[in-house]
Design a protein around this motif. Structure first.
Motif, mmCIF file in Angstrom:
data_model
loop_
_atom_site.group_PDB
_atom_site.id
_atom_site.type_symbol
_atom_site.label_atom_id
_atom_site.label_comp_id
_atom_site.label_asym_id
_atom_site.label_seq_id
_atom_site.Cartn_x
_atom_site.Cartn_y
_atom_site.Cartn_z
ATOM 1 N N PRO A 183 -7.683 -0.502 -12.877
ATOM 2 C CA PRO A 183 -7.507 -1.265 -11.394
ATOM 3 C C PRO A 183 -7.730 -2.800 -11.981
ATOM 4 O O PRO A 183 -7.138 -3.807 -11.788
ATOM 5 C CB PRO A 183 -8.520 -0.811 -10.400
ATOM 6 C CG PRO A 183 -8.861 0.592 -10.689
ATOM 7 C CD PRO A 183 -8.698 0.627 -12.070
ATOM 8 N N TYR A 237 0.844 -1.369 -0.039
ATOM 9 C CA TYR A 237 -0.102 0.080 0.086
ATOM 10 C C TYR A 237 0.808 1.253 0.114
ATOM 11 O O TYR A 237 0.819 2.220 -0.793
ATOM 12 C CB TYR A 237 -0.946 -0.051 1.323
ATOM 13 C CG TYR A 237 -1.680 1.007 1.263
ATOM 14 C CD1 TYR A 237 -3.070 1.052 0.893
ATOM 15 C CD2 TYR A 237 -1.360 2.449 2.030
ATOM 16 C CE1 TYR A 237 -3.685 2.185 1.026
ATOM 17 C CE2 TYR A 237 -2.226 3.507 2.238
ATOM 18 C CZ TYR A 237 -3.415 3.536 1.458
ATOM 19 O OH TYR A 237 -4.290 4.603 1.572
ATOM 20 N N MET A 291 -11.437 4.464 -13.830
ATOM 21 C CA MET A 291 -11.700 3.894 -12.603
ATOM 22 C C MET A 291 -12.182 2.609 -12.548
ATOM 23 O O MET A 291 -11.876 1.948 -11.641
ATOM 24 C CB MET A 291 -12.744 4.823 -11.937
ATOM 25 C CG MET A 291 -13.053 4.470 -10.590
ATOM 26 S SD MET A 291 -14.338 5.501 -9.656
ATOM 27 C CE MET A 291 -14.718 4.791 -8.032
ATOM 28 N N TRP A 334 -4.336 1.059 -3.141
ATOM 29 C CA TRP A 334 -5.349 -0.226 -2.932
ATOM 30 C C TRP A 334 -5.205 -1.131 -3.825
ATOM 31 O O TRP A 334 -5.386 -2.204 -3.469
ATOM 32 C CB TRP A 334 -6.822 0.285 -2.712
ATOM 33 C CG TRP A 334 -7.007 1.265 -1.643
ATOM 34 C CD1 TRP A 334 -7.686 2.356 -1.602
ATOM 35 C CD2 TRP A 334 -7.095 0.793 -0.372
ATOM 36 N NE1 TRP A 334 -7.537 2.742 -0.368
ATOM 37 C CE2 TRP A 334 -7.566 1.781 0.664
ATOM 38 C CE3 TRP A 334 -6.761 -0.648 0.386
ATOM 39 C CZ2 TRP A 334 -7.687 1.438 2.065
ATOM 40 C CZ3 TRP A 334 -6.997 -0.935 1.914
ATOM 41 C CH2 TRP A 334 -7.283 0.433 2.520
ATOM 42 N N VAL A 335 -4.890 -0.913 -5.088
ATOM 43 C CA VAL A 335 -4.580 -1.927 -6.102
ATOM 44 C C VAL A 335 -3.159 -2.737 -5.697
ATOM 45 O O VAL A 335 -3.213 -3.852 -5.618
ATOM 46 C CB VAL A 335 -4.343 -1.194 -7.456
ATOM 47 C CG1 VAL A 335 -3.776 -2.488 -8.529
ATOM 48 C CG2 VAL A 335 -5.636 -0.612 -7.920
ATOM 49 N N LYS A 362 2.909 6.998 -6.777
ATOM 50 C CA LYS A 362 1.711 7.481 -6.900
ATOM 51 C C LYS A 362 0.834 7.096 -7.847
ATOM 52 O O LYS A 362 0.411 7.349 -8.944
ATOM 53 C CB LYS A 362 2.319 8.947 -7.832
ATOM 54 C CG LYS A 362 3.117 10.140 -7.026
ATOM 55 C CD LYS A 362 3.612 10.988 -7.631
ATOM 56 C CE LYS A 362 4.357 12.118 -6.770
ATOM 57 N NZ LYS A 362 5.067 13.280 -7.355
ATOM 58 N N ILE A 363 0.542 5.737 -7.431
ATOM 59 C CA ILE A 363 -0.681 4.845 -8.218
ATOM 60 C C ILE A 363 -1.603 4.408 -7.066
ATOM 61 O O ILE A 363 -1.313 4.724 -5.954
ATOM 62 C CB ILE A 363 -0.199 3.401 -8.767
ATOM 63 C CG1 ILE A 363 0.578 2.883 -7.860
ATOM 64 C CG2 ILE A 363 0.875 4.066 -10.073
ATOM 65 C CD1 ILE A 363 1.012 1.513 -8.396
ATOM 66 N N ASP A 364 -2.772 3.888 -7.399
ATOM 67 C CA ASP A 364 -3.864 3.559 -6.473
ATOM 68 C C ASP A 364 -3.116 2.578 -5.453
ATOM 69 O O ASP A 364 -2.948 1.544 -5.843
ATOM 70 C CB ASP A 364 -5.042 3.055 -7.124
ATOM 71 C CG ASP A 364 -6.050 2.653 -6.187
ATOM 72 O OD1 ASP A 364 -5.959 2.779 -5.091
ATOM 73 O OD2 ASP A 364 -7.104 2.543 -6.910
ATOM 74 N N LYS A 390 -3.177 3.737 -17.749
ATOM 75 C CA LYS A 390 -3.727 5.163 -17.807
ATOM 76 C C LYS A 390 -3.589 5.969 -18.758
ATOM 77 O O LYS A 390 -4.552 6.992 -19.377
ATOM 78 C CB LYS A 390 -3.169 6.008 -16.389
ATOM 79 C CG LYS A 390 -3.929 5.437 -15.159
ATOM 80 C CD LYS A 390 -3.323 6.446 -14.124
ATOM 81 C CE LYS A 390 -4.307 7.654 -14.049
ATOM 82 N NZ LYS A 390 -4.144 8.555 -12.773
ATOM 83 N N TYR A 406 0.482 0.233 -14.303
ATOM 84 C CA TYR A 406 -0.583 1.130 -14.034
ATOM 85 C C TYR A 406 -0.717 2.394 -14.666
ATOM 86 O O TYR A 406 -1.867 2.775 -15.398
ATOM 87 C CB TYR A 406 -0.731 1.292 -12.436
ATOM 88 C CG TYR A 406 -1.890 2.104 -11.886
ATOM 89 C CD1 TYR A 406 -2.930 1.384 -11.325
ATOM 90 C CD2 TYR A 406 -1.867 3.316 -11.920
ATOM 91 C CE1 TYR A 406 -4.251 2.048 -10.880
ATOM 92 C CE2 TYR A 406 -3.144 4.105 -11.383
ATOM 93 C CZ TYR A 406 -4.152 3.527 -10.799
ATOM 94 O OH TYR A 406 -5.242 4.129 -10.298
ATOM 95 N N LYS A 452 1.666 3.967 -2.978
ATOM 96 C CA LYS A 452 1.302 5.546 -2.524
ATOM 97 C C LYS A 452 2.413 6.257 -3.104
ATOM 98 O O LYS A 452 2.406 7.508 -3.575
ATOM 99 C CB LYS A 452 0.877 5.775 -1.419
ATOM 100 C CG LYS A 452 0.271 7.030 -1.073
ATOM 101 C CD LYS A 452 -0.228 7.001 0.596
ATOM 102 C CE LYS A 452 -0.959 8.420 0.710
ATOM 103 N NZ LYS A 452 -1.296 8.412 2.387
#
Length: 704
Positions: free
Chosen positions: A281, A183, A277, A194-195, A190-192, A268, A264, A187
């Protein structure tokens, strides 16, 4: 002390930085003068700090220097630039031959920038976990203490339900550490996040781990004779997939997230924004979960098993070398999670040989690590670094009592690169002593802490080795410092500014102030990158302030200048704001780029770059709104300012529209900061954090 006139202050500042001939360039933001100097050694920092009208100084690397002025900074900047000696000054001069050569050499050194980025990636992946790591470590320390005194068999295979439950309290952190690391690492890149957590969790579910050693069709199990461990392989879609228990493995998530970030961000660019969104993911999981299960995960385990086999060979053929290699390797294995397979090898040694040869040399690494932490603790006491003192105290307690090195590593050592070389000397000294004295063994699997010293044999050799490792690292870190000279100067300057700021003693609990004797001011939150409490600076610059306090009971609301998530100043990345040198307030992670006035008043400051606004109410409350951190460097790009200095505004009036995407693309945090600059004149300033707000929602209460 008489307050100097603006012109006199400018002259004293110019003298303090070494004169106009020492100024390469000069700019300012909402509260600070920013100097690029030709020779930073010429600065008389003590004289500058002593000036009325100067709230603090911040030395920086590369001969950069900042002087915190506050709301009067624009006037002081103008006075400086208008001094006769500054005519034609503060402009870059052509570089000399030596400087050109130095620049080329600096570019050559840049090839090692990956190492800096790697340590930063490690540090930021673990730093947010420090609290739970310390909590788990202290639980282990208590249980280990009870075990050492014979009150409970902490390592028994048939413990009661009570102690199984206690185990779950600390194992929850260490076992699920890979998910937490994934996690944070996501972060950081700078990617999600939660993925990242989901991909790692997929190979830690009971469904996945339940296949290990099972009779599930398609699963085969073999035994590794060297390590004494079982290895299961499942055939998935006709392809062999090695099954592993990834609990505690941090190397795997770090490697996985590095690859996930590429996938990721690539997705994008492929999918339109309105469907990202859902599909980004989805395809990230579809690609990365199989890659992790089939390739990345086994690679981490293979690396660990290969290391264990190599160490077993080394101990059998060159035991003296082994005693030195173990403590020298551990500082690099632990941050990557590659030390976990060695725990299995320790247990195998005890079960097959009746003793283990790894834990003794490993103990010298642990105590060298704890010694380095002790050196940091002594320095933090000496330099009055409250946060570091608390961190080092907890980490040292967890280490000496629980034998846990992770809080020291992730909380301190990986953040400061000067510590590692000095800690390695301690590891070397301890390892050499154990090797020369003939080795140290143990018949129990123990955390290498003060409480478990009696389980090592010969105990006196072990005590000599770990003591030498501890005190060597401690002395080297203490006398050499874990910060560079420039970093120490900056941190001490920020500390002095924070200690000198009177705002903290003005903040008192709301319940201690009589309701009919106070004025309520709700302050909306958002602010970013600059300097310190304006009341003193405004006086130094001749700025008038309200002479009379507002009438008791009269309300004045200052509301959130932007919509978003409210955070405390301690959570923002700008040290001056975080230290409350510019007063108490809040930060807001903005949801959109509309910045509105939080209160009725007069705009006393509107930065040319559009990133900062200062408002003074009719009752003399001074509020700074600062959009983003270091956004002054954007020179107004992405900032559409709708007001001008001297203009009267009402709460909710539009101040500016900001392109947040441009701010983030430029590499600046977009957090909007708002502080009460003259906090010292207030009875209390009470931020209300941890909430999602719309523009106009009260977020800070100020009491006169």
């Amino acid at each position: 002390m008489n307050t100097p006139t603006p012109g006199a202050l400018a002259e004293k500042i110019l003298s303090g930085v070494g004169g106009s001939e020492n100024i390469e360039s000069l700019t300012h933001c909402a509260t600070r003068l920013r100097f690029q100097l030709r020779d930073g050694e010429k600065v008389d920092q003590a004289a500058l700090d002593a000036l009325d009208g100067v709230m603090g100084t911040v030395p920086q690397s590369g001969d950069r220097f900042q002087i915190v002025i506050g709301g009067a900074v624009a006037g002081v900047y103008s006075d400086l630039m208008n001094l006769p000696s500054m005519t034609g000054g503060a402009t870059p001069r052509p570089p000399s031959d030596a400087e050109v050569k130095a620049e080329i050499r600096a570019k050559g050194r840049g090839r090692f920038a990956w190492l800096d980025n790697f340590f930063e990636y490690l540090s930021d992946s673990f730093r947010p976990l420090l609290g739970v790591l310390l909590g788990a470590s202290l639980i282990i320390a208590i249980a280990s203490m009870l075990d050492a005194f014979g009150l409970v068999d902490f390592r028994s295979a048939d413990k009661s339900a009570t102690w199984v439950f206690v185990d779950s309290m600390w194992r929850s952190v260490l076992y699920f550490l890979p998910i937490m690391v994934a996690y944070n690492a996501a972060k950081k890149l700078k990617i999600d996040p939660w993925v990242g957590a989901t991909v790692m969790a997929a190979v830690m579910t009971p469904n996945f781990t339940g296949m290990i050693g099972s009779k599930t069709p398609g699963v085969t199990t073999t035994t590794n004779t060297t390590l004494g461990t079982s290895e299961s392989v499942a055939h998935v879609f006709g392809l062999p997939m090695q099954l592993n228990d990834y609990g505690g493995q941090v190397f795997v998530p770090l490697l996985m997230v590095a690859l996930l970030a590429l996938v990721y961000k690539g997705l994008k660019r492929i999918f339109p924004e309105n469907v990202q969104m859902v599909f980004v993911p989805f395809f990230s999981m579809l690609i990365m979960i199989p890659l992790t299960a089939f390739l990345i995960g086994p690679m981490g385990v293979w690396a660990g098993n290969g290391l264990g086999t190599g160490l077993s060979w080394l101990n059998g053929n060159a035991p003296i070398v082994f005693a030195i290699v173990i403590p020298m390797l551990y500082p690099f294995l632990v941050p990557l999670g590659l030390h976990w397979p060695l725990n299995a090898l320790m247990l195998v040694n005890i079960n097959t040989l009746g003793y283990d040869f790894i834990q003794g040399p490993m103990g010298t690494w642990n105590f060298a690590c704890f010694g380095a932490t002790a050196g940091v603790l002594l320095l933090s006491v000496r330099h009055r670094e409250k946060d570091m003192r608390q961190t080092a105290t907890g980490a040292l307690a967890a280490g000496l009592l629980g034998g846990i090195s992770e809080p020291s590593l992730y909380g301190i050592h990986l953040r400061f690169k000067r510590i590692y070389p000095r800690m390695l000397v301690g590891c070397l000294v301890g390892g050499v002593i154990i090797g020369v004295l003939g080795g140290v063994n143990t018949k129990a699997f123990a955390f290498t802490s003060l409480l478990t010293i009696p389980v090592f044999d010969p105990m006196i050799k072990y005590i000599i080795a770990i003591s030498a490792a501890f005190f060597t690292s401690m002395a080297l870190v203490y006398f050499a410092d874990y910060r560079t000279k420039e970093e120490r100067a900056q941190v001490n300057a920020e500390r002095d500014a924070a200690e000198a700021a009177p705002g903290d003693k003005a903040v008192v609990p709301a319940q201690t102030v009589a309701a009919d004797d106070r004025e309520l001011v709700a302050v909306g939150a958002a602010a970013a990158a600059s300097a310190g409490s304006v009341a003193k600076a405004a006086t130094a610059a001749g700025t008038p302030v309200a002479d009379e306090a507002p009438v008791a009971g009269k309300g004045l609301e200052l509301t959130a200048p932007v919509a978003g998530r409210v955070v405390g100043l301690g959570e923002v990345e700008d040290p001056v704001f975080a230290s409350r040198a510019l007063g108490e307030g809040v930060g807001i992670e903005p949801a959109d780029g509309r910045v509105v006035a939080p209160v009725d008043g007069e705009l006393i400051t509107v930065a040319d770059t559009g990133h900062a606004f200062g408002i003074r109410t009719a009752n003399g409350v001074e509020v700074l709104i600062h959009v983003g951190i270091d956004t002054v460097k954007m020179q107004g790009k992405g900032f559409d300012v709708r007001v001008a200095a001297g203009q009267k505004v009402s709460a909710g009036d539009l101040l500016a529209e900001v392109d947040l995407a441009a701010v983030r693309a430029a590499g600046h945090p977009a957090v909007t900061l708002m502080t009460v600059l003259n906090t010292a004149d207030m009875t209390s300033v009470e931020p209300h954090t941890g909430q999602d707000v719309t523009a106009g929602t009260p977020v800070v209460t100020v009491r006169r």
